[in-house]
Structure formats: structure tokens, C-alpha cells
Design a protein around this motif. Structure first.
Motif, PDB file in Angstrom:
ATOM      1  N   PRO A 169       0.817  -1.218   0.000  1.00 28.45           N
ATOM      2  CA  PRO A 169       0.000   0.000   0.000  1.00 28.45           C
ATOM      3  C   PRO A 169       0.856   1.275   0.000  1.00 28.45           C
ATOM      4  CG  PRO A 169      -0.754  -1.538   1.685  1.00 28.45           C
ATOM      5  CD  PRO A 169       0.522  -2.096   1.135  1.00 28.45           C
ATOM      6  N   TYR A 170       0.330   2.314  -0.616  1.00 25.24           N
ATOM      7  CA  TYR A 170       1.016   3.608  -0.661  1.00 25.24           C
ATOM      8  C   TYR A 170       1.081   4.230   0.732  1.00 25.24           C
ATOM      9  CZ  TYR A 170       1.784   8.591  -1.227  1.00 25.24           C
ATOM     10  OH  TYR A 170       2.269   9.870  -1.081  1.00 25.24           O
ATOM     11  N   HIS A 171       2.227   4.831   1.074  1.00 27.57           N
ATOM     12  CA  HIS A 171       2.348   5.715   2.240  1.00 27.57           C
ATOM     13  C   HIS A 171       3.300   6.840   1.834  1.00 27.57           C
ATOM     14  CE1 HIS A 171       6.366   4.042   2.971  1.00 27.57           C
ATOM     15  NE2 HIS A 171       5.822   2.887   2.661  1.00 27.57           N
ATOM     16  N   LEU A 172       3.486   7.840   2.679  1.00 23.75           N
ATOM     17  CA  LEU A 172       4.255   9.029   2.279  1.00 23.75           C
ATOM     18  C   LEU A 172       5.710   8.722   1.925  1.00 23.75           C
ATOM     19  CD1 LEU A 172       2.899  11.763   4.726  1.00 23.75           C
ATOM     20  CD2 LEU A 172       2.398  11.486   2.297  1.00 23.75           C
ATOM     21  N   GLY A 173       6.251   7.590   2.415  1.00 22.87           N
ATOM     22  CA  GLY A 173       7.646   7.263   2.129  1.00 22.87           C
ATOM     23  C   GLY A 173       7.862   6.535   0.808  1.00 22.87           C
ATOM     24  N   VAL A 174       6.797   6.204   0.094  1.00 24.36           N
ATOM     25  CA  VAL A 174       6.929   5.433  -1.159  1.00 24.36           C
ATOM     26  C   VAL A 174       7.632   6.275  -2.224  1.00 24.36           C
ATOM     27  CG1 VAL A 174       5.614   4.491  -3.116  1.00 24.36           C
ATOM     28  CG2 VAL A 174       4.994   3.862  -0.779  1.00 24.36           C
ATOM     29  N   ARG A 175       8.621   5.658  -2.891  1.00 19.09           N
ATOM     30  CA  ARG A 175       9.358   6.355  -3.963  1.00 19.09           C
ATOM     31  C   ARG A 175       9.097   5.736  -5.339  1.00 19.09           C
ATOM     32  NH1 ARG A 175      13.088   9.728  -2.481  1.00 19.09           N
ATOM     33  NH2 ARG A 175      14.275   9.408  -4.380  1.00 19.09           N
ATOM     34  N   ASN A 176       8.839   4.422  -5.367  1.00 17.72           N
ATOM     35  CA  ASN A 176       8.599   3.726  -6.644  1.00 17.72           C
ATOM     36  C   ASN A 176       7.118   3.367  -6.708  1.00 17.72           C
ATOM     37  OD1 ASN A 176      11.381   3.887  -6.805  1.00 17.72           O
ATOM     38  ND2 ASN A 176      11.686   1.824  -6.025  1.00 17.72           N
ATOM     39  N   VAL A 177       6.386   4.111  -7.521  1.00 20.71           N
ATOM     40  CA  VAL A 177       4.927   4.067  -7.412  1.00 20.71           C
ATOM     41  C   VAL A 177       4.277   3.410  -8.625  1.00 20.71           C
ATOM     42  CG1 VAL A 177       4.360   6.271  -8.535  1.00 20.71           C
ATOM     43  CG2 VAL A 177       2.993   5.495  -6.588  1.00 20.71           C
ATOM     44  N   VAL A 178       3.116   2.804  -8.389  1.00 21.42           N
ATOM     45  CA  VAL A 178       2.245   2.338  -9.472  1.00 21.42           C
ATOM     46  C   VAL A 178       0.833   2.810  -9.138  1.00 21.42           C
ATOM     47  CG1 VAL A 178       1.326   0.351 -10.740  1.00 21.42           C
ATOM     48  CG2 VAL A 178       3.668   0.277  -9.850  1.00 21.42           C
ATOM     49  N   ALA A 179       0.221   3.541 -10.089  1.00 23.82           N
ATOM     50  CA  ALA A 179      -1.152   4.018  -9.920  1.00 23.82           C
ATOM     51  C   ALA A 179      -1.948   3.542 -11.126  1.00 23.82           C
ATOM     52  CB  ALA A 179      -1.184   5.540  -9.854  1.00 23.82           C
ATOM     53  N   SER A 180      -3.185   3.146 -10.898  1.00 27.24           N
ATOM     54  CA  SER A 180      -3.965   2.648 -12.040  1.00 27.24           C
ATOM     55  C   SER A 180      -5.461   2.767 -11.772  1.00 27.24           C
ATOM     56  CB  SER A 180      -3.635   1.182 -12.321  1.00 27.24           C
ATOM     57  OG  SER A 180      -4.327   0.357 -11.402  1.00 27.24           O
ATOM     58  N   ASN A 181      -6.235   2.359 -12.786  1.00 23.18           N
ATOM     59  CA  ASN A 181      -7.691   2.309 -12.644  1.00 23.18           C
ATOM     60  C   ASN A 181      -8.122   1.146 -11.753  1.00 23.18           C
ATOM     61  OD1 ASN A 181      -7.296   0.052 -14.230  1.00 23.18           O
ATOM     62  ND2 ASN A 181      -8.441   0.787 -16.007  1.00 23.18           N
ATOM     63  N   GLY A 182      -7.159   0.367 -11.259  1.00 25.18           N
ATOM     64  CA  GLY A 182      -7.465  -0.777 -10.391  1.00 25.18           C
ATOM     65  C   GLY A 182      -7.621  -2.057 -11.188  1.00 25.18           C
ATOM     66  N   LEU A 183      -8.246  -1.957 -12.359  1.00 23.63           N
ATOM     67  CA  LEU A 183      -8.529  -3.151 -13.164  1.00 23.63           C
ATOM     68  C   LEU A 183      -7.256  -3.749 -13.761  1.00 23.63           C
ATOM     69  CD1 LEU A 183     -11.625  -1.659 -15.034  1.00 23.63           C
ATOM     70  CD2 LEU A 183     -11.674  -3.213 -13.075  1.00 23.63           C
ATOM     71  N   ILE A 184      -6.320  -2.880 -14.149  1.00 21.54           N
ATOM     72  CA  ILE A 184      -5.088  -3.383 -14.793  1.00 21.54           C
ATOM     73  C   ILE A 184      -3.933  -3.482 -13.795  1.00 21.54           C
ATOM     74  CG2 ILE A 184      -5.705  -2.425 -17.062  1.00 21.54           C
ATOM     75  CD1 ILE A 184      -3.440  -0.243 -16.431  1.00 21.54           C
ATOM     76  N   HIS A 185      -4.208  -3.208 -12.517  1.00 23.68           N
ATOM     77  CA  HIS A 185      -3.123  -3.029 -11.553  1.00 23.68           C
ATOM     78  C   HIS A 185      -2.233  -4.269 -11.409  1.00 23.68           C
ATOM     79  CE1 HIS A 185      -1.601  -0.089  -8.612  1.00 23.68           C
ATOM     80  NE2 HIS A 185      -1.090  -1.151  -8.022  1.00 23.68           N
ATOM     81  N   ASP A 186      -2.867  -5.415 -11.194  1.00 26.43           N
ATOM     82  CA  ASP A 186      -2.073  -6.637 -10.976  1.00 26.43           C
ATOM     83  C   ASP A 186      -1.270  -7.006 -12.213  1.00 26.43           C
ATOM     84  OD1 ASP A 186      -2.902  -6.875  -8.348  1.00 26.43           O
ATOM     85  OD2 ASP A 186      -4.690  -8.017  -8.874  1.00 26.43           O
ATOM     86  N   GLU A 187      -1.890  -6.833 -13.368  1.00 28.39           N
ATOM     87  CA  GLU A 187      -1.205  -7.126 -14.632  1.00 28.39           C
ATOM     88  C   GLU A 187      -0.009  -6.172 -14.828  1.00 28.39           C
ATOM     89  OE1 GLU A 187      -2.354  -7.757 -19.349  1.00 28.39           O
ATOM     90  OE2 GLU A 187      -3.859  -6.865 -18.029  1.00 28.39           O
ATOM     91  N   LEU A 188      -0.213  -4.916 -14.486  1.00 29.29           N
ATOM     92  CA  LEU A 188       0.849  -3.913 -14.598  1.00 29.29           C
ATOM     93  C   LEU A 188       1.997  -4.235 -13.638  1.00 29.29           C
ATOM     94  CD1 LEU A 188       1.910  -1.234 -15.739  1.00 29.29           C
ATOM     95  CD2 LEU A 188       0.366  -0.007 -14.219  1.00 29.29           C
ATOM     96  N   LEU A 189       1.660  -4.557 -12.391  1.00 34.70           N
ATOM     97  CA  LEU A 189       2.683  -4.940 -11.413  1.00 34.70           C
ATOM     98  C   LEU A 189       3.479  -6.159 -11.885  1.00 34.70           C
ATOM     99  CD1 LEU A 189       0.793  -4.631  -7.977  1.00 34.70           C
ATOM    100  CD2 LEU A 189       2.774  -3.269  -8.691  1.00 34.70           C
ATOM    101  N   ALA A 190       2.780  -7.159 -12.409  1.00 35.13           N
ATOM    102  CA  ALA A 190       3.434  -8.390 -12.845  1.00 35.13           C
ATOM    103  C   ALA A 190       4.400  -8.105 -13.998  1.00 35.13           C
ATOM    104  CB  ALA A 190       2.392  -9.419 -13.266  1.00 35.13           C
ATOM    105  N   SER A 191       3.990  -7.265 -14.940  1.00 36.27           N
ATOM    106  CA  SER A 191       4.854  -6.923 -16.075  1.00 36.27           C
ATOM    107  C   SER A 191       6.079  -6.142 -15.627  1.00 36.27           C
ATOM    108  CB  SER A 191       4.089  -6.108 -17.104  1.00 36.27           C
ATOM    109  OG  SER A 191       3.040  -6.865 -17.626  1.00 36.27           O
ATOM    110  N   LEU A 192       5.895  -5.224 -14.681  1.00 38.48           N
ATOM    111  CA  LEU A 192       7.022  -4.446 -14.163  1.00 38.48           C
ATOM    112  C   LEU A 192       7.996  -5.351 -13.421  1.00 38.48           C
ATOM    113  CD1 LEU A 192       5.132  -1.269 -12.850  1.00 38.48           C
ATOM    114  CD2 LEU A 192       6.570  -1.418 -14.895  1.00 38.48           C
ATOM    115  N   ALA A 193       7.445  -6.297 -12.651  1.00 34.56           N
ATOM    116  CA  ALA A 193       8.289  -7.219 -11.879  1.00 34.56           C
ATOM    117  C   ALA A 193       9.120  -8.112 -12.806  1.00 34.56           C
ATOM    118  CB  ALA A 193       7.423  -8.074 -10.953  1.00 34.56           C
ATOM    119  N   LYS A 194       8.511  -8.570 -13.876  1.00 29.84           N
ATOM    120  CA  LYS A 194       9.221  -9.419 -14.853  1.00 29.84           C
ATOM    121  C   LYS A 194      10.412  -8.697 -15.474  1.00 29.84           C
ATOM    122  CE  LYS A 194       5.866 -12.700 -16.771  1.00 29.84           C
ATOM    123  NZ  LYS A 194       4.574 -12.126 -17.172  1.00 29.84           N
ATOM    124  N   ALA A 195      10.199  -7.394 -15.720  1.00 34.40           N
ATOM    125  CA  ALA A 195      11.253  -6.599 -16.364  1.00 34.40           C
ATOM    126  C   ALA A 195      12.469  -6.480 -15.459  1.00 34.40           C
ATOM    127  CB  ALA A 195      10.710  -5.224 -16.716  1.00 34.40           C
TER     128      ALA A 195
END
Length: 277
Positions: A251-277
Motif C-alpha cells: 500500500p502507498y504511504h508518504l515514504g513510497v518512492r517507486n509508485v504504481v497508480a492505475s484504474n485498479g482493473l489493470i493493476h495486478d497485470e501492470l505490477l506483474a509486467s514491471l516485476a518481470k522486467a
């Protein structure tokens, strides 16, 4: 806000944030072309006298209304991630903390590329309760109050409905740190570009997040950001029904530096693709 939180009228907090953003935005727009940049930490990280003047204007206005509140602004902090983390830590005990980026997108501003914003957030005991992002070029004011929704042009904002990455318009930003963060970011771009409808890199994290909230972008990710880049936008996204995490999905808190924001629907897919990279 829950019932036992102090209500010096949350209205007045939001009104002051909006007033500060509008006044600062008007002022920085009037100064376009007069801003000679200083180099902050490296040649890709710029600051101008206008940034400093905008922050002074905001700080003074907030100070007249709420003299007891704490203030964290970009210009008061030395460049670099360690200094940012320390500055945030020093203020972490504050009951009310204003978190301000006087010009988010200074490089754009210096080059007269019309995509920059003023970002103002108010955190209560570490949780953002008011977020305002103002785009002076388009005279667009994005406002959110915790529990009360997010608005632009007085209309309620709602995140976009794209269910998958392949239908999505996604934004990112190039980190100022060219040793570690940039190569990682370029790998992520390379991985994501073929999976999404298209990518945008417009140079203001706060506006990118406002655009996620307004449904103009399906998602946004970036590395190496600071509290003042993200705080106001984080609430816009949440209150518009989106999802916000760090790049590990925490979850986001004020100390977060590497962020992902989305419509919620694509969030897990976006996280998974970023992690693979």
C-alpha cells in the motif's frame, strides 16, 4: 474523516489548498521565459528562482491560515533520496503536514513545454486528507478530499474502465538518477511497450496521477519520486476509485518512492509486467 477527527472545517483546509495552488499557478505562468535554471543534483534535475518563489508564496499563505501546521516543500530539501527520506522523517511526528511541490515538471517549464503543475497535499497524522493538483496552462484544478471524492472542473472524477493492459494508455517518467533507476526504468518501458495500447512520458508525475484519476490514463508508474511528487496525486487516484501501491504491490504511504497508480482493473497485470522486467 471519521467523527472524532478535529474538524477545523475540512472545508477551510481544502479552500486554502485550492487558493494557494491557483495563486501560485497564476504567478508561475506569468513568469514563463524569465526562469534561468540552476542544476540541482545533476544536469537532468533543474530548479529555478520561480520554483523557490512559488514555494515561498504557498508557505506564507498556509502560514497565515494555519501557523501551527508543519510544511514540507521540495525547495527546502537537499537533492537526493537520502535527504528526501530524512526530511520526511523529521516531519513524521507532525499532526498536520502540508506537502508541496511548487512546480512539478520544472524541466518542461524551463523549456516552455506546457505540461507542469502545482501540487499541494495536507496529511493528518501521516495520511493524506486533502490533495490539489493545478495545471496553470489548461486552467485545470484537480481536487480531492478524503472520503468525499475527487473533482475536476467541479465534476466528479472516475478512473477509466480499460480491463486489460492491451487496451490501456499508460504513462511513466524518466528518473533523475541515471545510474540505477534509469536503466531499470528503460527495461520496464521495453517490457511494457508491446503490451499496452501506447505509452506516454510527459514529465509531471503529479499531472500523470491526476490524469489517471480523471480516466485519461489507465495507469502510471515511476521510480525515485518524492513525497511532494506523489502526495496530492495519491489522494486524487484513491478518491476517483483507482488503486495505488509501490512497485512491490504494498500500500502507498508518504515514504513510497517507486509508485504504481492505475484504474485498479489493470493493476495486478501492470505490477506483474514491471516485476518481470
Amino acid at each position: 474523516m471519521d467523527a472524532n477527527e478535529p474538524v477545523i472545517g475540512s472545508k477551510s483546509f481544502t479552500a486554502v489548498a485550492v487558493n494557494c495552488a491557483a495563486k501560485a499557478g497564476e504567478w508561475i505562468k506569468s513568469k514563463i521565459g524569465s526562469a534561468a535554471p540552476d542544476i540541482k543534483s545533476n544536469m537532468h534535475d533543474l530548479v529555478t528562482e520561480v520554483d523557490k518563489g512559488s514555494e515561498r508564496l504557498i508557505r506564507n499563505l498556509i502560514g497565515t491560515h494555519f501557523p501551527d501546521h508543519s510544511f514540507l516543500g521540495e525547495e527546502g530539501v537537499e537533492p537526493g533520496p537520502e535527504a528526501s527520506a530524512k526530511a520526511l522523517e523529521r516531519k513524521s511526528g507532525a499532526e498536520y503536514l502540508w506537502i508541496v511541490d511548487p512546480i512539478d515538471g520544472t524541466t518542461n517549464y524551463v523549456h516552455r513545454f506546457p505540461f507542469y503543475s502545482v501540487s499541494i497535499a495536507l496529511a493528518y497524522r501521516g495520511q493524506v486528507i486533502v490533495g490539489v493538483v493545478y495545471d496553470p496552462e489548461r486552467d485545470e484544478l484537480f481536487v480531492a478530499e478524503r472520503g468525499k471524492g475527487a473533482y475536476v472542473h467541479g465534476k466528479r472524477m472516475k478512473v477509466s474502465g480499460e480491463p486489460e493492459l492491451r487496451q490501456s494508455l499508460v504513462a511513466t517518467g524518466f528518473p533523475a538518477d541515471h545510474k540505477m533507476a534509469l536503466p531499470a526504468n528503460l527495461r520496464q518501458i521495453q517490457a511494457l511497450a508491446p503490451q499496452v495500447r501506447n505509452l506516454r512520458i510527459a514529465g509531471s508525475a503529479a499531472l500523470h496521477m491526476a490524469y489517471v484519476a480523471a480516466g485519461r490514463l489507465s495507469g502510471f508508474w515511476e521510480a525515485g519520486l518524492n513525497a511532494w511528487d506523489l502526495a496530492a496525486g495519491s489522494l486524487l487516484v484513491e478518491e476517483a476509485g483507482g488503486r495505488l501501491t509501490d512497485q512491490n504491490g504494498e500500500p502507498y504511504h508518504l515514504g513510497v518512492r517507486n509508485v504504481v497508480a492505475s484504474n485498479g482493473l489493470i493493476h495486478d497485470e501492470l505490477l506483474a509486467s514491471l516485476a518481470k522486467a
